[in-house]
Write a protein that holds these residues in place. Structure first.
Motif, PDB file in Angstrom:
ATOM      1  N   UNK A   5       0.838  -1.231   0.048  1.00  0.00           N
ATOM      2  CA  UNK A   5      -0.105   0.116   0.077  1.00  0.00           C
ATOM      3  C   UNK A   5       0.957   1.077   0.269  1.00  0.00           C
ATOM      4  N   UNK A   6       1.908   1.297   0.735  1.00  0.00           N
ATOM      5  CA  UNK A   6       2.776   2.373   0.825  1.00  0.00           C
ATOM      6  C   UNK A   6       3.542   2.503  -0.485  1.00  0.00           C
ATOM      7  N   UNK A   7       3.831   1.468  -1.005  1.00  0.00           N
ATOM      8  CA  UNK A   7       4.848   1.632  -2.251  1.00  0.00           C
ATOM      9  C   UNK A   7       3.892   1.980  -3.490  1.00  0.00           C
ATOM     10  N   UNK A   8       2.665   1.744  -3.468  1.00  0.00           N
ATOM     11  CA  UNK A   8       1.683   2.159  -4.294  1.00  0.00           C
ATOM     12  C   UNK A   8       1.408   3.490  -4.310  1.00  0.00           C
ATOM     13  N   UNK A   9       1.220   4.114  -2.966  1.00  0.00           N
ATOM     14  CA  UNK A   9       1.079   5.321  -2.820  1.00  0.00           C
ATOM     15  C   UNK A   9       2.243   6.254  -3.310  1.00  0.00           C
ATOM     16  N   UNK A  10       3.338   5.743  -2.739  1.00  0.00           N
ATOM     17  CA  UNK A  10       4.616   6.454  -3.143  1.00  0.00           C
ATOM     18  C   UNK A  10       4.465   6.579  -4.767  1.00  0.00           C
ATOM     19  N   UNK A  11       4.310   5.417  -5.583  1.00  0.00           N
ATOM     20  CA  UNK A  11       4.402   5.603  -7.069  1.00  0.00           C
ATOM     21  C   UNK A  11       3.470   6.524  -7.510  1.00  0.00           C
ATOM     22  N   UNK A  12       1.989   6.359  -6.867  1.00  0.00           N
ATOM     23  CA  UNK A  12       1.267   7.501  -7.146  1.00  0.00           C
ATOM     24  C   UNK A  12       1.682   8.908  -7.173  1.00  0.00           C
ATOM     25  N   UNK A  13       2.285   9.294  -6.021  1.00  0.00           N
ATOM     26  CA  UNK A  13       2.631  10.519  -5.771  1.00  0.00           C
ATOM     27  C   UNK A  13       3.678  10.915  -6.829  1.00  0.00           C
ATOM     28  N   UNK A  14       4.810   9.879  -6.964  1.00  0.00           N
ATOM     29  CA  UNK A  14       5.556  10.127  -7.876  1.00  0.00           C
ATOM     30  C   UNK A  14       4.927  10.489  -9.407  1.00  0.00           C
ATOM     31  N   UNK A  15       4.035   9.622  -9.902  1.00  0.00           N
ATOM     32  CA  UNK A  15       3.574   9.886 -11.247  1.00  0.00           C
ATOM     33  C   UNK A  15       2.840  10.922 -11.392  1.00  0.00           C
ATOM     34  N   UNK A  16       2.150  11.448 -10.179  1.00  0.00           N
ATOM     35  CA  UNK A  16       1.396  12.916 -10.174  1.00  0.00           C
ATOM     36  C   UNK A  16       2.387  13.817 -10.331  1.00  0.00           C
ATOM     37  N   UNK A  17       3.558  13.717  -9.679  1.00  0.00           N
ATOM     38  CA  UNK A  17       4.419  14.907  -9.633  1.00  0.00           C
ATOM     39  C   UNK A  17       5.139  14.983 -11.338  1.00  0.00           C
ATOM     40  N   UNK A  18       5.336  13.747 -11.822  1.00  0.00           N
ATOM     41  CA  UNK A  18       6.108  13.762 -13.067  1.00  0.00           C
ATOM     42  C   UNK A  18       5.002  14.362 -14.194  1.00  0.00           C
ATOM     43  N   UNK A  19       3.538  14.150 -13.979  1.00  0.00           N
ATOM     44  CA  UNK A  19       2.698  14.408 -14.901  1.00  0.00           C
ATOM     45  C   UNK A  19       2.932  16.063 -14.845  1.00  0.00           C
ATOM     46  N   UNK A  20       2.814  16.548 -13.500  1.00  0.00           N
ATOM     47  CA  UNK A  20       2.732  18.049 -13.451  1.00  0.00           C
ATOM     48  C   UNK A  20       3.927  18.745 -14.193  1.00  0.00           C
ATOM     49  N   UNK A  21       5.084  17.917 -14.071  1.00  0.00           N
ATOM     50  CA  UNK A  21       6.458  18.537 -14.464  1.00  0.00           C
ATOM     51  C   UNK A  21       6.460  18.449 -16.339  1.00  0.00           C
ATOM     52  N   UNK A  22       5.410  17.701 -16.762  1.00  0.00           N
ATOM     53  CA  UNK A  22       5.490  17.477 -18.082  1.00  0.00           C
ATOM     54  C   UNK A  22       4.363  18.367 -18.729  1.00  0.00           C
ATOM     55  N   UNK A  23       3.714  19.018 -18.175  1.00  0.00           N
ATOM     56  CA  UNK A  23       2.461  19.521 -18.440  1.00  0.00           C
ATOM     57  C   UNK A  23       2.359  20.436 -19.688  1.00  0.00           C
ATOM     58  N   UNK A  24       1.119  20.185 -20.473  1.00  0.00           N
ATOM     59  CA  UNK A  24       0.888  20.810 -21.548  1.00  0.00           C
ATOM     60  C   UNK A  24      -0.589  20.991 -21.522  1.00  0.00           C
ATOM     61  N   UNK A  25      -1.116  22.216 -21.818  1.00  0.00           N
ATOM     62  CA  UNK A  25      -2.588  22.578 -21.716  1.00  0.00           C
ATOM     63  C   UNK A  25      -2.689  23.278 -22.930  1.00  0.00           C
ATOM     64  N   UNK A  26      -3.987  22.764 -23.733  1.00  0.00           N
ATOM     65  CA  UNK A  26      -4.302  23.390 -25.016  1.00  0.00           C
ATOM     66  C   UNK A  26      -3.166  23.838 -26.009  1.00  0.00           C
ATOM     67  N   UNK A  27      -2.213  22.847 -25.962  1.00  0.00           N
ATOM     68  CA  UNK A  27      -1.201  23.201 -26.937  1.00  0.00           C
ATOM     69  C   UNK A  27      -0.321  23.944 -26.446  1.00  0.00           C
ATOM     70  N   UNK A  28      -0.339  24.378 -25.158  1.00  0.00           N
ATOM     71  CA  UNK A  28       0.869  25.398 -24.334  1.00  0.00           C
ATOM     72  C   UNK A  28       1.650  24.411 -23.697  1.00  0.00           C
ATOM     73  N   UNK A  29       2.956  24.557 -23.974  1.00  0.00           N
ATOM     74  CA  UNK A  29       3.897  23.715 -23.040  1.00  0.00           C
ATOM     75  C   UNK A  29       4.140  24.789 -21.791  1.00  0.00           C
ATOM     76  N   UNK A  30       3.842  23.979 -20.782  1.00  0.00           N
ATOM     77  CA  UNK A  30       4.093  24.765 -19.358  1.00  0.00           C
ATOM     78  C   UNK A  30       5.363  24.163 -18.489  1.00  0.00           C
ATOM     79  N   UNK A  31       6.471  24.693 -18.580  1.00  0.00           N
ATOM     80  CA  UNK A  31       7.556  24.149 -18.120  1.00  0.00           C
ATOM     81  C   UNK A  31       7.336  23.941 -16.284  1.00  0.00           C
ATOM     82  N   UNK A  32       8.236  23.006 -15.857  1.00  0.00           N
ATOM     83  CA  UNK A  32       8.143  22.689 -14.474  1.00  0.00           C
ATOM     84  C   UNK A  32       8.876  23.836 -13.567  1.00  0.00           C
ATOM     85  N   UNK A  33       9.829  24.478 -14.261  1.00  0.00           N
ATOM     86  CA  UNK A  33      10.252  25.535 -13.412  1.00  0.00           C
ATOM     87  C   UNK A  33      10.717  26.817 -14.448  1.00  0.00           C
TER      88      UNK A  33
END
Length: 188
Positions: A5-33
Motif C-alpha cells: 500500500x505504501x509503495x503504491x501510494x509513493x508511486x502514485x505521488x511520483x507519477x502525479x508529480x511527473x505529470x505536472x512536470x511535463x504539463x501541456x494545456x491546450x497546446x501550450x507547454x508549461x515548464x516545470x520551473x
C-alpha cells in the motif's frame, strides 16, 4: 500488505508529480520551473481560463516551493510568477486589459484606491495588440517589485507588496476570476 500500500501510494505521488512536470494545456507547454531575476520557481499548478465557452488563456503559477495555501501565497512577500499565455484569437488587448481590471476589483473587494496608480500602469501594458501565443509573465521580485514581461521582454516594473497581493489575487483570492482555474493553479 502495508508495504504494498505504501509503495503504491509513493508511486502514485511520483507519477502525479511527473505529470505536472511535463504539463501541456491546450497546446501550450508549461515548464516545470522558471527563473527570473535570479529567482528559480517551480510549477505549482496551471489551468485554462474560459469565458463564455471560449478558452481564453492558460495561466500557470510558479512559487519557490509548492503550496495549496492561497492566503499564505497572497500574504507572502516571496517571489512568484503568474504566466499567462493567450490561446484564443478572440482575446484582444482591450478585452484582456478590461478583464484584468475586473480581476483587480474582485481581488480588492472594490478598494483599488491605495494601488490605483500601479494597477493603471499594469493595465496599460495589456492594451496593445495581442495575438494567439503571446505570453505574459507577472513576476514578483522582492528586490524590485512586480516585473511584467511580454514574450520574455521586460515591459515595466510595478512596486509594492500590496500590489503583488492584489495582482496574484486576480486568480487566487476568495473571489477569483474563475474558481476552477484557482483550484488548478493551487494544484487542488
Amino acid at each position: 500488505m502495508l508495504i504494498r500500500i505504501i509503495s503504491a501510494f509513493a508511486l502514485s505521488v511520483f507519477l502525479t508529480h511527473t505529470a505536472v512536470a511535463e504539463m501541456s494545456l491546450k497546446g501550450v507547454s508549461v515548464p516545470d520551473k522558471v527563473t527570473f531575476s535570479g529567482h528559480t520557481m517551480v510549477l505549482n499548478g496551471a489551468g485554462v481560463r474560459s469565458r463564455f465557452f471560449v478558452d481564453a488563456y492558460v495561466a500557470a503559477l510558479y512559487l519557490p516551493e509548492p503550496s495549496t495555501d492561497a492566503l499564505g501565497i497572497l500574504g507572502s512577500g516571496s517571489p512568484l510568477d503568474i504566466r499567462v499565455t493567450i490561446i484564443s484569437d478572440l482575446v484582444t488587448g482591450e478585452r484582456f486589459a478590461e478583464s484584468a481590471l475586473d480581476g483587480f476589483v474582485r481581488s480588492t473587494h472594490g478598494d483599488l484606491g491605495p494601488i490605483r496608480e500601479q494597477v493603471d500602469t499594469m493595465i496599460k501594458t495589456f492594451r496593445s495588440a495581442l495575438k494567439k501565443g503571446d505570453t505574459f509573465d507577472l513576476v514578483y521580485n522582492p528586490d524590485t517589485g512586480t516585473e511584467i514581461y511580454r514574450n520574455g521582454e521586460l515591459q515595466v516594473t510595478v512596486d509594492g507588496l500590496e500590489f503583488r497581493s492584489a495582482m496574484a489575487g486576480i486568480w487566487l483570492s476568495d473571489d477569483p476570476v474563475q474558481s476552477s482555474l484557482r483550484d488548478d493553479m493551487l494544484g487542488l
